[in-house]
Write a protein that holds these residues in place. Structure first.
Motif, mmCIF file in Angstrom:
data_model
loop_
_atom_site.group_PDB
_atom_site.id
_atom_site.type_symbol
_atom_site.label_atom_id
_atom_site.label_comp_id
_atom_site.label_asym_id
_atom_site.label_seq_id
_atom_site.Cartn_x
_atom_site.Cartn_y
_atom_site.Cartn_z
ATOM 1 N N GLN A 28 0.806 -1.183 -0.084
ATOM 2 C CA GLN A 28 -0.165 0.106 -0.127
ATOM 3 C C GLN A 28 0.688 1.237 -0.090
ATOM 4 O OE1 GLN A 28 -2.591 -0.099 3.425
ATOM 5 N NE2 GLN A 28 -4.016 -1.678 2.268
ATOM 6 N N LEU A 29 1.987 1.106 0.607
ATOM 7 C CA LEU A 29 2.909 2.229 0.505
ATOM 8 C C LEU A 29 3.956 2.578 -0.648
ATOM 9 C CD1 LEU A 29 3.741 2.041 4.351
ATOM 10 C CD2 LEU A 29 1.977 3.704 3.156
ATOM 11 N N THR A 30 3.577 1.740 -1.665
ATOM 12 C CA THR A 30 4.513 1.941 -2.895
ATOM 13 C C THR A 30 4.317 3.226 -3.435
ATOM 14 O OG1 THR A 30 3.004 0.447 -4.209
ATOM 15 C CG2 THR A 30 4.975 -0.600 -3.111
ATOM 16 N N THR A 37 -4.502 5.417 -5.118
ATOM 17 C CA THR A 37 -5.192 5.692 -3.988
ATOM 18 C C THR A 37 -5.494 7.336 -4.261
ATOM 19 O OG1 THR A 37 -4.130 4.128 -2.944
ATOM 20 C CG2 THR A 37 -5.416 5.948 -1.592
ATOM 21 N N ALA A 38 -4.608 8.078 -4.167
ATOM 22 C CA ALA A 38 -4.846 9.564 -4.490
ATOM 23 C C ALA A 38 -5.603 10.018 -5.697
ATOM 24 C CB ALA A 38 -3.559 10.337 -4.795
ATOM 25 N N ALA A 39 -5.612 9.487 -6.789
ATOM 26 C CA ALA A 39 -6.333 9.635 -7.893
ATOM 27 C C ALA A 39 -7.705 9.185 -7.798
ATOM 28 C CB ALA A 39 -5.585 8.802 -9.138
ATOM 29 N N LEU A 43 -11.124 11.820 -7.637
ATOM 30 C CA LEU A 43 -12.097 11.345 -8.572
ATOM 31 C C LEU A 43 -13.355 11.171 -8.036
ATOM 32 C CD1 LEU A 43 -10.674 8.650 -11.158
ATOM 33 C CD2 LEU A 43 -11.308 11.015 -11.801
ATOM 34 N N GLU A 44 -13.399 10.723 -6.799
ATOM 35 C CA GLU A 44 -14.440 10.439 -5.984
ATOM 36 C C GLU A 44 -15.037 12.074 -5.247
ATOM 37 O OE1 GLU A 44 -13.739 8.130 -2.778
ATOM 38 O OE2 GLU A 44 -13.320 6.316 -4.060
ATOM 39 N N THR A 45 -14.011 12.605 -5.111
ATOM 40 C CA THR A 45 -14.170 14.084 -4.546
ATOM 41 C C THR A 45 -14.782 14.691 -5.528
ATOM 42 O OG1 THR A 45 -12.422 13.756 -2.763
ATOM 43 C CG2 THR A 45 -13.106 16.178 -3.235
ATOM 44 N N GLY A 46 -14.291 14.904 -6.876
ATOM 45 C CA GLY A 46 -14.468 15.702 -7.959
ATOM 46 C C GLY A 46 -16.174 15.208 -8.429
ATOM 47 N N GLN A 47 -16.425 13.962 -8.227
ATOM 48 C CA GLN A 47 -17.704 13.523 -8.740
ATOM 49 C C GLN A 47 -18.777 14.084 -7.727
ATOM 50 O OE1 GLN A 47 -18.599 11.864 -11.265
ATOM 51 N NE2 GLN A 47 -20.780 11.950 -10.857
#
Length: 120
Positions: A28-30, A37-39, A43-47
């Motif tokens: 998960q930390l790679t 994860t950030a993308a 996308l969720e926040t933008g939607q």
């Protein structure tokens, strides 16, 4: 003997569980995983923001139409008022039958038109 086997098996199970947890957390930390994860969160926040903005715009439109109808009713404005016929005014009279020339004081034969763009 049975006690030793029990605690040995318990230790192995705890080690396997801890190793699995650590490996998952390392994956998960790679950088690739963090970027993905950030993308996804972006996308969720933008939607979510888009949905809220669309909802707000629709609410504004509905309330605007409602208020407009209230004002029309209060002012006695009809739905389709009869408008006067459109009027057309000519800005410049265009009389092409007679050319407009002026005579200069230098020569009675020299004639100049009113067209300012003629010499340029």
């Amino acid at each position: 003997m049975f006690r030793r086997t029990f605690w040995f098996t318990t230790g192995v199970a705890a080690g396997v569980w801890a190793t699995t947890k650590v490996n998952r957390k390392l994956k998960q930390l790679t950088p690739e995983s963090l970027a993905a994860t950030a993308a996804n969160k972006a996308l969720e926040t933008g939607q979510r923001l888009k949905d809220r903005a669309v909802g707000f715009a629709l609410d504004v439109r509905d309330n605007m139409a409602q208020r407009e109808s209230e004002l029309e009713e209060a002012l006695g404005i009809h739905e389709n008022p009869e408008l006067p016929a459109p009027r057309r005014h000519t800005a410049i009279e265009n009389d092409r039958s007679t050319p407009k020339y002026i005579e200069t004081s230098f020569s009675s034969q020299a004639k100049h038109s009113y067209n300012r763009n003629e010499d340029h």
